[in-house]
Every structure is written in C-alpha cells, then in structure tokens.
Enzyme design. Structure first.
Site, short mmCIF file in Angstrom:
data_model
loop_
_atom_site.label_atom_id
_atom_site.label_comp_id
_atom_site.label_asym_id
_atom_site.label_seq_id
_atom_site.Cartn_x
_atom_site.Cartn_y
_atom_site.Cartn_z
N CYS A 99 -59.95 -11.16 -46.33
CA CYS A 99 -60.96 -10.11 -46.43
C CYS A 99 -62.14 -10.74 -47.16
O CYS A 99 -61.99 -11.22 -48.29
CB CYS A 99 -60.33 -8.97 -47.23
SG CYS A 99 -61.46 -7.66 -47.63
N CYS A 106 -73.40 -3.92 -53.67
CA CYS A 106 -73.80 -3.13 -52.49
C CYS A 106 -74.75 -2.05 -52.97
O CYS A 106 -74.57 -1.48 -54.04
CB CYS A 106 -72.58 -2.51 -51.83
SG CYS A 106 -72.98 -1.55 -50.35
N CYS A 113 -66.36 3.88 -54.44
CA CYS A 113 -66.24 2.43 -54.28
C CYS A 113 -66.75 1.68 -55.51
O CYS A 113 -67.88 1.89 -55.96
CB CYS A 113 -67.03 2.00 -53.04
SG CYS A 113 -67.14 0.22 -52.83
N1 SAH Z 1 -69.31 -1.69 -46.71
C1 SAH Z 1 -68.36 -1.68 -45.68
C2 SAH Z 1 -67.27 -2.72 -45.84
C3 SAH Z 1 -66.74 -2.94 -47.23
S1 SAH Z 1 -65.81 -1.64 -47.90
C4 SAH Z 1 -67.77 -0.29 -45.51
O1 SAH Z 1 -68.05 0.56 -46.33
O2 SAH Z 1 -67.11 -0.06 -44.52
C5 SAH Z 1 -64.29 -1.80 -47.01
C6 SAH Z 1 -63.50 -0.51 -46.91
O3 SAH Z 1 -63.00 -0.13 -48.19
C7 SAH Z 1 -64.30 0.66 -46.41
O4 SAH Z 1 -63.59 1.38 -45.44
C8 SAH Z 1 -64.47 1.46 -47.66
O5 SAH Z 1 -64.76 2.79 -47.39
C9 SAH Z 1 -63.15 1.25 -48.35
N2 SAH Z 1 -63.12 1.60 -49.75
C10 SAH Z 1 -64.15 1.61 -50.63
N3 SAH Z 1 -63.73 2.00 -51.84
C11 SAH Z 1 -62.39 2.23 -51.73
C12 SAH Z 1 -61.38 2.63 -52.66
N4 SAH Z 1 -61.66 2.84 -53.93
N5 SAH Z 1 -60.13 2.78 -52.19
C13 SAH Z 1 -59.82 2.52 -50.90
N6 SAH Z 1 -60.73 2.11 -50.00
C14 SAH Z 1 -62.01 1.97 -50.40
FE1 SF4 Z 2 -71.00 -0.38 -50.03
FE2 SF4 Z 2 -68.64 0.23 -51.03
FE3 SF4 Z 2 -69.96 2.01 -49.58
FE4 SF4 Z 2 -68.89 -0.14 -48.38
S1 SF4 Z 2 -67.77 1.49 -49.41
S2 SF4 Z 2 -70.96 0.72 -48.09
S3 SF4 Z 2 -69.17 -1.67 -50.02
S4 SF4 Z 2 -70.62 1.20 -51.56
#
Ligand code: SAH
Ligand code: SF4
Length: 358
Positions: A99, A106, A113
């Site tokens: 990954c 971001c 997140c």
């Molecule tokens: N920015 C992109 C890719 C990175 S995040 C996106 O948002 O899709 C990768 C995945 O992790 C995304 O599906 C996101 O929603 C998820 N994610 C973010 N924070 C998380 C958390 N605390 N627990 C589980 N999944 C999470």
């Molecule tokens: Fe950015 Fe995290 Fe949202 Fe993905 S899930 S768009 S990494 S803030």
C-alpha cells in the site's frame, strides 16, 4: 530508480545499452538494492554510482512488523527529510501486496482519517511513489520472504488524484515492461471522489482497478464526513462510476467505513443499496465494508455484529459485499492510520504490541 533514472545514467555516464540492461535486470528482476552488489558491473563504476546516484530516493527511517508477520510498515525518509509511510501486507498465503502513498499528508480533510489531520506537506514525485514498491521488493529479497510482490494499491497517505500527473506517471512506470512490469489488473487506485480525474483515469487506465471511498449514501451525511462531497456530490460521483463501468466493463470497489451510529443503520444500508442499484450493471459493484481504525477523531468503530447485519442487508438486496479483513492494525499500518505517528512529530498514537525490527 525508474526508467527515467536509467536514461539519466546512460546519458551522464556514457553507458552502452547493454549496461543499462544489466542495471534493469539487477534492480527490477533480481532486486539487488545496491550498485556494489551488481557483479556484472566494473568495480570502479559501481563505487562511483553508489556515491553519486543513490538507487532509491528514499532511505529507511524505521520499520515495524506485526506480531503475525503478515504486515510491515516502513517510514521512509525523503530527500527533504520529510517522512512517508508505506505498508506491506500478506492477506493470504502467497499473496503480498503493498500500500503506497502518493502525497505527504492530504488536504482533503476527511474527518475519520489521520492523514487528513496533517494537512498537505507536498506531492510525491513519480519516482518517490514507485520507489516505495522497489523498497518492498528489496525488503522481501533481503528478509528472504519466499514470495513475490504481486499487487500495489494506492491507499496510503494522500489523495492520488490530487497528485494526478505524478500518480499517472507512476502507474505507467509500474506497468513498464522494461522495469516493474506489473499487470494493470494488479494495480488499484483509491480515490475520495475527485470526479474530473476519474474520467481521465478511465480514459487512460481502463485496466487498472478503481476503488471509490463512498462512506455515506446521501449528500447530507457524506459532506459531514468528507468535505470533497461539496464540489463533487454523489450525483456527479455516481455518474463518473457509471461511466467507468460503461467504458471498461470492469468492477468498481466501493469503500464504506463503518462508523458507529453514524452511517451503520439498516435504513442507511437500504439507502446505499438503492443508490448503487441505480447504476446499470450494478453487479459490477463490490462493496468493501471497512472496519474503522481508531485514530484520535471522535468516530467509533461499529460493533462486529452490527456490521454483519449491514452487510447481510446489502446482500439481500442483491449487492456483492464483504467486510474487509484488516491487517496491520497493531502497527498502526492500516488504512487511514498513516500519519507519521512519531513522537515529537505529530500526536503519537500508542500501539502496544508492535515489534520494531530495525
Ligand atoms: N485518499 C484516498 C486514498 C487513501 S485513503 C481515499 O480517500 O480513497 C485509503 C482508504 O482508507 C480510503 O478508503 C479511506 O477512506 C480509508 N480510511 C481513511 N481513514 C480510515 C480509518 N481511520 N479507518 C479505516 N479506513 C480509513
Ligand atoms: Fe485524504 Fe484521508 Fe480523505 Fe483519503 S481519506 S482523501 S487520504 S483525508
């Protein structure tokens, strides 16, 4: 190291093309991580290259292994001393996937997140992105893990489509038969829903897997969790998904984090089913229900039993849905947890049972 750097070496060190071939063979097939170990190369040249053109743009800062040794997280230091995280996962026997991050931080600020709480420091270059894959290939070789890295997912730090130019370039590099030579179907990009870029991605990478972070079945709730829903609400996002399926006839993965008493009721499961069933060829949608990985936000993980009921409801409505196995939680290496939790850098989220290997 990538095809561009090989070209640079060719031009700046007057390498004949068979020497370039030897370099590609060494790095991308044999996974030799240092010039000094490329025995087919003249000794003097090995030393010079080692000094002048490092193989990787990143250096290892720290690495963690999960207890079961089925997940590893590495903090890699970039040239400007910034850190980026990448994770190696072994979800089932024989399958290793990594990954990778596309940005340091971001800007999109999804409330659940950890990366989102950092803000954006900068975009990664294509080479910094693909070097994460090469780093893991070297690691697998050095650790004598009897497997090959077969899949790459852009689900680390950052929003890939917010760094579209370099991410697209890195995808081309990963598929380049001269270097990484990974099949498009073994690559996946996850986006929070930057709609115009989804159309471009569809056009340019119809064979690469697309995952959409949906997380809510209506705009009112989604905008609270994901500010990106404001400029790109569900109507626009669903149209882009529909278009991807029409154009490629391929599956789309719908990511849905289960957040206790926020988006996990059966009423919302019904709403989600209705929304997705409106897509023609909705059988090509697969819902991944994600267990929320605790960060220091206010959200709470949905209890297992409730998540199972939610999944069952989607299945009863004819959708394909699974609860995603979550590896690497004990090393804070699971999705959404990547936020450089180093003491003195950002808040350190204590993990009690990781094993530091280096
Ligand atoms: N920015 C992109 C890719 C990175 S995040 C996106 O948002 O899709 C990768 C995945 O992790 C995304 O599906 C996101 O929603 C998820 N994610 C973010 N924070 C998380 C958390 N605390 N627990 C589980 N999944 C999470
Ligand atoms: Fe950015 Fe995290 Fe949202 Fe993905 S899930 S768009 S990494 S803030």
């Amino acid at each position: 190291m990538d095809s561009e750097k090989i070209k640079y070496l060719q031009e700046n060190y007057n390498l004949p093309s068979y020497r370039c071939q030897q370099l590609k063979e060494a790095f991308f097939h044999k996974h030799i991580s240092e010039y000094t170990n490329i025995t087919t190369f003249p000794k003097e040249l090995r030393g010079r290259l080692q000094e002048e053109v490092p193989v990787l743009t990143t250096s290892l800062y720290k690495i963690y292994a999960s207890q079961e040794k089925n997940a590893y997280k590495a903090l890699l230091q970039l040239k400007d001393k910034r850190l980026v995280e990448t994770v190696l996962l072994n979800p089932k026997p024989g399958l290793w996937s990594c990954c990778i991050s596309s940005q340091v931080g971001c800007v999109l600020g999804c409330t659940f997140c950890a990366t989102g709480t950092m803000g954006l420091a900068r975009n990664l270059s294509s080479e910094e992105i693909t070097d994460q894959v090469l780093f893991w290939q070297f690691f697998i070789k050095e650790e004598k893990i009897p497997a090959r890295l077969s899949n790459v997912v852009y689900m680390g730090m950052g929003e890939p489509f917010h760094n579209k130019k370099e991410v697209f370039k890195s995808l081309r590099e990963l598929m380049n038969p001269e270097t990484f030579h990974l099949g498009a179907r073994h690559l996946s990009v996850s986006t929070s829903g930057l709609v115009p870029a989804i159309y471009e991605f569809t056009e340019q990478f119809p064979q690469v897997n697309l995952a959409i972070s949906l997380h809510a079945p209506n705009n009112e709730l989604r905008v609270k969790l994901m500010p990106i829903n404001k400029p790109y609400p569900l109507e626009k996002l669903m149209a882009a998904i529909e278009h991807y399926i029409e154009a490629t006839n391929r599956k789309v993965f719908i990511e849905y984090i289960m957040l206790k008493e926020e988006n996990d009721s059966l009423v919302l499961a019904d709403q989600l089913a209705d929304l997705l069933k409106k897509v023609s060829k909705s059988h090509l949608l697969h819902v991944n229900l994600i267990v929320y990985n605790q960060t220091d936000s206010e959200h709470i993980e949905t209890p297992k039993e409730k998540a199972r009921k939610f999944k069952n409801r989607l299945q009863e409505k004819g959708l394909s849905a699974t609860i995603r196995k979550n590896l690497g939680r004990d090393i804070d290496g699971a999705c959404g947890q990547l936020a450089l939790k180093e003491p003195g850098r950002t808040t350190y989220f204590q993990s009690t049972n990781f094993v530091e290997v280096i």
